[in-house]
Design a protein around this motif. Structure first.
Motif, PDB file in Angstrom:
ATOM      1  N   UNK A   1     109.543  58.926  50.118  1.00  0.00           N
ATOM      2  CA  UNK A   1     108.180  59.402  50.344  1.00  0.00           C
ATOM      3  C   UNK A   1     107.122  58.550  49.656  1.00  0.00           C
ATOM      4  N   UNK A   2     107.505  57.857  48.624  1.00  0.00           N
ATOM      5  CA  UNK A   2     106.519  57.140  47.798  1.00  0.00           C
ATOM      6  C   UNK A   2     107.059  55.759  47.451  1.00  0.00           C
ATOM      7  N   UNK A   3     106.208  54.751  47.610  1.00  0.00           N
ATOM      8  CA  UNK A   3     106.446  53.448  46.964  1.00  0.00           C
ATOM      9  C   UNK A   3     105.336  53.260  45.940  1.00  0.00           C
TER      10      UNK A   3
ATOM     11  N   UNK B   1      97.371  61.637  54.499  1.00  0.00           N
ATOM     12  CA  UNK B   1      98.044  61.070  55.677  1.00  0.00           C
ATOM     13  C   UNK B   1      99.057  59.997  55.296  1.00  0.00           C
ATOM     14  N   UNK B   2      99.922  59.731  56.267  1.00  0.00           N
ATOM     15  CA  UNK B   2     100.925  58.693  56.087  1.00  0.00           C
ATOM     16  C   UNK B   2     100.244  57.349  55.812  1.00  0.00           C
ATOM     17  N   UNK B   3     100.834  56.564  54.939  1.00  0.00           N
ATOM     18  CA  UNK B   3     100.353  55.224  54.539  1.00  0.00           C
ATOM     19  C   UNK B   3      99.049  55.281  53.739  1.00  0.00           C
ATOM     20  N   UNK B   4      98.767  56.414  53.118  1.00  0.00           N
ATOM     21  CA  UNK B   4      97.590  56.518  52.249  1.00  0.00           C
ATOM     22  C   UNK B   4      97.909  55.913  50.883  1.00  0.00           C
ATOM     23  N   UNK B   5      96.833  55.501  50.176  1.00  0.00           N
ATOM     24  CA  UNK B   5      96.965  54.927  48.838  1.00  0.00           C
ATOM     25  C   UNK B   5      96.421  55.930  47.827  1.00  0.00           C
ATOM     26  N   UNK B   6      97.235  56.303  46.862  1.00  0.00           N
ATOM     27  CA  UNK B   6      96.839  57.246  45.816  1.00  0.00           C
ATOM     28  C   UNK B   6      96.819  56.490  44.493  1.00  0.00           C
ATOM     29  N   UNK B   7      95.675  56.537  43.812  1.00  0.00           N
ATOM     30  CA  UNK B   7      95.516  55.816  42.541  1.00  0.00           C
ATOM     31  C   UNK B   7      95.300  56.821  41.417  1.00  0.00           C
ATOM     32  N   UNK B   8      96.173  56.767  40.411  1.00  0.00           N
ATOM     33  CA  UNK B   8      96.028  57.552  39.190  1.00  0.00           C
ATOM     34  C   UNK B   8      95.794  56.563  38.050  1.00  0.00           C
TER      35      UNK B   8
ATOM     36  N   UNK C   1     100.281  54.487  44.250  1.00  0.00           N
ATOM     37  CA  UNK C   1     101.365  54.984  45.097  1.00  0.00           C
ATOM     38  C   UNK C   1     100.921  54.956  46.554  1.00  0.00           C
ATOM     39  N   UNK C   2     101.821  54.526  47.439  1.00  0.00           N
ATOM     40  CA  UNK C   2     101.558  54.563  48.880  1.00  0.00           C
ATOM     41  C   UNK C   2     102.501  55.597  49.501  1.00  0.00           C
ATOM     42  N   UNK C   3     101.925  56.553  50.233  1.00  0.00           N
ATOM     43  CA  UNK C   3     102.708  57.664  50.782  1.00  0.00           C
ATOM     44  C   UNK C   3     103.359  57.282  52.096  1.00  0.00           C
ATOM     45  N   UNK C   4     104.521  57.931  52.352  1.00  0.00           N
ATOM     46  CA  UNK C   4     105.232  57.764  53.614  1.00  0.00           C
ATOM     47  C   UNK C   4     105.670  59.140  54.095  1.00  0.00           C
ATOM     48  N   UNK C   5     105.361  59.426  55.316  1.00  0.00           N
ATOM     49  CA  UNK C   5     105.714  60.730  55.884  1.00  0.00           C
ATOM     50  C   UNK C   5     107.167  60.741  56.357  1.00  0.00           C
TER      51      UNK C   5
END
Length: 844
Positions: free
Chosen positions: A495-497, A640-647, A710-714
């Motif tokens: 789910x996450x890279x 959504x799929x292929x979104x970029x999450x920054x913490x 992190x980049x999300x994958x559905x």
């Protein structure tokens, strides 16, 4: 040049005397002559012997009188003689006083001009005759001073003054004037002139027309040679070409105020102190040679400057060595501040370990040459060994000396590029710790001062190396601690890279209180964590390690974000009264594309959708851990799929003097710009881009910084199968049928039997111990997951069943058949899940 104006005082037929006035000008004006005649007439009248010139008499009246009577009458009252020269006939008449001045015998005097010419000294005759001709030609005042040779064999000085008398035709006919003996005054003047000429200081006199009337040799050295022009103008000297010299001279005379200045001689080799002093007749210039004084002053200033530069140089080197952290830093600082100032080209720093030298750093050396220092054979390393043994610096000043003393080391170290060497012992607290080798391109030996300075610098280098050695030891231990506290490699999840960067504020330890983590959860979900223990250092790093361990432990309980932060808050409160930390905890579900966030005093995440739109969820920050009062708030948002999450932590974005919102906006702009490039960059590249753009300008507060991308994958719908079930006992049979059909579709026939057993036990537990609603879900991810949901919150526990018990063996069977299993709770029920390994990884 001064002169005398004479007016006769006439009474009746007799001349009572003359009125003589010393003139500073070349010639009195007509008005001044009239005034002088008036005064002479007034004086004669007061004496009672008034006699006026006949009315209407012209200048020819004087010529019409008898020559001898005129001269004799005028000479009786004064000590100067009078003369009358008939220019046309050459007759020259003298009175008695004039003959006495010139030493002429009245009985033998022949009244010829040639007799006077014979009396003039031959050396003076040319310029005397030139001045005489000039006075006749220009009708100007005549004045000369010359040497005379009297007929009686004596000699002396005489000064003559006179004027030209013109005839009716306007042409010169006579020259009349006075003459007096200046031998004594000339002797006094010569004495003064001799004293002035032989003064150790320069002296020059300048008249009102800026003509140099006198200059001794020292003055000429300062001002330059006196010009050969007739006017001897001061402005024609070399000194006049000095900037502002003329301006100072004119201002001195105009303001009647002395001025002092310095002047470099025309040749540029001597310096003079000039004193300009105004006098009634013009200007006097005094000069004193101050070249030696300036040289001494320059030498003193150069010595002081050299000492200051040396102190500054040592201070710079000391500062650079103080800032050096590692041994390599020490080598680089030494190379930067030692090689160039001393004209050196190569440097090698060696330390002793087990009595063998070890190269800790070098500049300019090839490996083959460094092998000489690493050799265990004492012969090639003889220069180093001698220095380590004697503790005294060794300076080799030529290749020949090197070959003669140390032939084996010279074979490798001596080349055409290097001509001399310095081997400096490194001594700390009386203990030799190594050797510093410096190579020079010059052959000439180092001066004593340079050798002393290098030896002193070797002490600084030794101290810095010892500190660096201790730092390296501490740094290695700190790195080991960091490796145990932070994830060295983020897990690869379906789910996450993810990629991350951590930059401690204290680079001497490389540890701090910021942390991040990526934790796999059941059902291919993932937990994203970032936190910041307030402060930085080993203590904060230890607290961070505790919190990270606690988070990983709590995730095993499948707690929602708010409950997890509640447990963390209790942990931090129990650590100490002044322990605080911020934390952002997020859970991403790839099947629903929902991400849940909960924050304890931390900055919100930044989410960039695939269409490059930026979203910052309004996560209630709450108070930091250790000061918060639960419950914590949860925010759910679709990612959504292929979104970029920054913490990230505040140390990455904060900048003194700027609002934190502005700092976050700038971070967001940089991240969005980097992520929006046509060729989508990798997360590692994005981390480097953001860190390099922010930290050089933003990181001024000295705080730790962490960035977690992190980049999300559905998980696609074809990988998920969900069915509602009843609480009827027949639902187990129905569940097995659904499992066989779905696994057949996924081509996982080898897992059908095991999965049927697991499903039967899970459904059986629900039918016997729980309540509805009930559902079954299969997920095909990296492994096969089977989940059974029911509306009960009771917790299943594995217990040991005896041989006669009919119940209690279901969970034991599940634990034996599944790779992993667990329970997670929702708001209205629980889910029991199992995970089975796939023999082959399916394409995602």
């Amino acid at each position: 040049m001064a002169g005398i104006a004479i007016a006769p005082m006439v009474s009746g037929e007799r001349v009572l005397g003359t009125l003589s006035v010393i003139c500073l000008e070349e010639e009195p004006t007509a008005e001044e002559r009239s005034f002088l005649e008036a005064v002479a007439h007034l004086v004669a009248r007061h004496l009672g012997r008034s006699l006026t010139v006949p009315h209407g008499a012209s200048s020819a009246w004087w010529l019409e009188q008898d020559g001898s009577s005129r001269l004799s009458e005028a000479a009786k009252a004064v000590s100067v003689g009078a003369w009358d020269w008939n220019i046309r006939t050459g007759e020259l008449l003298y009175d008695e006083q004039a003959m006495r001045v010139l030493g002429i015998d009245p009985e033998t005097y022949d009244r010829r001009i040639e007799s006077w010419v014979d009396m003039v000294h031959p050396d003076d005759l040319p310029w005397v005759m030139a001045d005489t001709d000039e006075a006749i030609r220009t009708r100007s005042i005549y004045g000369v001073e010359y040497r005379i040779r009297r007929p009686d064999g004596t000699s002396g000085w005489a000064q003559a003054r006179g004027r030209v008398i013109t005839g009716p035709d306007g042409e010169p006919t006579h020259m009349v004037g006075t003459v007096w003996d200046t031998t004594h005054t000339r002797a006094a003047r010569d004495a003064v002139d001799h004293a002035l000429r032989h003064m150790t200081d320069g002296f020059a006199a300048v008249d009102a027309d800026w003509r140099i009337t006198f200059a001794n040799p020292e003055a000429e050295r300062a001002l330059g040679p006196i010009p050969v022009t007739a006017d001897h103008s001061l402005w024609a000297t070399a000194a006049a070409r000095t900037p502002r010299f003329e301006e100072m001279c004119r201002r001195t005379v105009a303001e009647s105020r002395p001025v002092s200045t310095e002047l470099c001689s025309p040749a540029g080799r001597r310096w003079y102190d000039l004193r300009l002093v105004p006098v009634p007749q013009g200007l006097t210039i005094y000069s004193t040679d101050i070249t030696d004084r300036k040289i001494r002053k320059a030498e003193q200033e150069a010595a002081e400057r050299h000492a200051a530069e040396r102190s500054a140089y040592i201070a710079r080197l000391t500062g650079a060595l103080a800032e050096a952290i590692t041994m390599q830093d020490v080598v680089e600082a030494t190379a930067e501040h030692v090689l160039a100032p001393f004209g050196a080209t190569r440097l090698a720093v060696l330390t002793t370990e087990d009595r063998s030298p070890r190269v800790v750093g070098s500049i300019g050396y090839a490996e083959k040459q460094l092998d000489v220092f690493r050799s265990h054979d004492p012969r090639p390393t003889a220069p180093v060994a001698d220095v380590l043994t004697s503790r005294v610096p060794l300076f080799i000043t030529s290749p020949e000396e090197h070959r003669a003393r140390y032939p084996l080391s010279a074979e490798v170290l001596v080349t055409d590029e290097y001509q001399s060497w310095a081997f400096l012992p490194l001594i700390v607290s009386g203990r030799v710790t190594g050797c510093c080798v410096i190579d020079f391109a010059r052959r000439q030996p180092l001066s004593g001062e340079e050798q002393t300075l290098l030896f002193a610098l070797s002490g600084l280098i030794a101290q810095a190396l010892e500190r660096a050695r201790l730092y390296d030891s501490e740094h290695n231990r700190a790195q080991e601690l960091q490796r145990g506290l932070l994830p060295q490699k983020l897990p690869a999840l379906l789910a996450i890279e993810a990629a991350a960067r951590y930059l401690p504020a204290d680079r001497r330890l490389d540890v701090g209180g910021d942390w991040y983590d990526l934790i796999p959860l059941s059902a291919e979900r993932a937990a994203l964590v970032v936190g910041d223990v307030m402060g930085h250092g080993l203590s904060e790093a230890a607290t961070m390690g505790r919190l990270r361990t606690a988070v990983r432990t709590l995730t095993e309980l499948e707690l929602p974000p708010d409950e997890l932060l509640t447990h963390l808050n209790e942990l931090v409160s129990d650590l100490s009264d002044d322990a605080y930390a911020t934390c952002l905890y997020a859970v991403y579900d790839p099947t629903t594309l929902v991400c849940e966030f909960a924050s304890a005093g931390h900055l919100p995440p930044v989410v960039i959708h695939p269409d490059h739109t930026v979203h910052i969820p309004e996560v209630p920050p709450n108070a930091p851990l250790g000061a918060a009062t639960p419950p914590f708030d949860i925010v759910r948002m679709e990612v959504p799929d292929k979104s970029l999450v920054a913490l990230f932590t505040d140390g990455l974005v904060e900048s003194p003097g700027q609002d934190i919102d502005e700092c976050v906006d700038r971070f967001t702009e940089i991240l969005a710009a980097a992520a929006g490039e046509e060729a989508r960059p990798s997360l590692e590249t994005l981390c480097d881009t953001v860190v390099s753009a922010l930290l050089p300008t933003q990181r001024k507060g000295g705080d730790d910084a962490a960035l977690f991308l992190a980049r999300t994958h559905a998980l696609g719908a074809e990988k998920v199968a969900t069915w509602p079930l009843s609480t009827d006992p027949t639902s187990a049979s129905r569940a097995r049928e659904l499992v066989r059909e779905q696994l057949g579709f996924w081509q996982l026939d080898d897992l059908v039997m095991t999965t049927e057993l697991l499903v039967s036990e899970l459904i059986g537990n629900v039918v016997r111990h729980a309540r509805g609603p009930v559902s079954l879900r299969l997920l095909l991810g990296r492994n096969l997951l089977c989940e059974v949901y029911d509306g009960s919150l009771t917790t299943p526990h594995i217990r040991r069943a005896s041989d006669t018990d009919e119940n209690g063996r279901g969970l034991q069977l599940i634990s034996a058949l599944a790779n992993r299993w667990g329970v997670r709770y929702g708001t209205s029920g629980k889910t029991i899940w199992t995970e089975q390994l796939l023999h082959t990884l399916p394409a995602v």
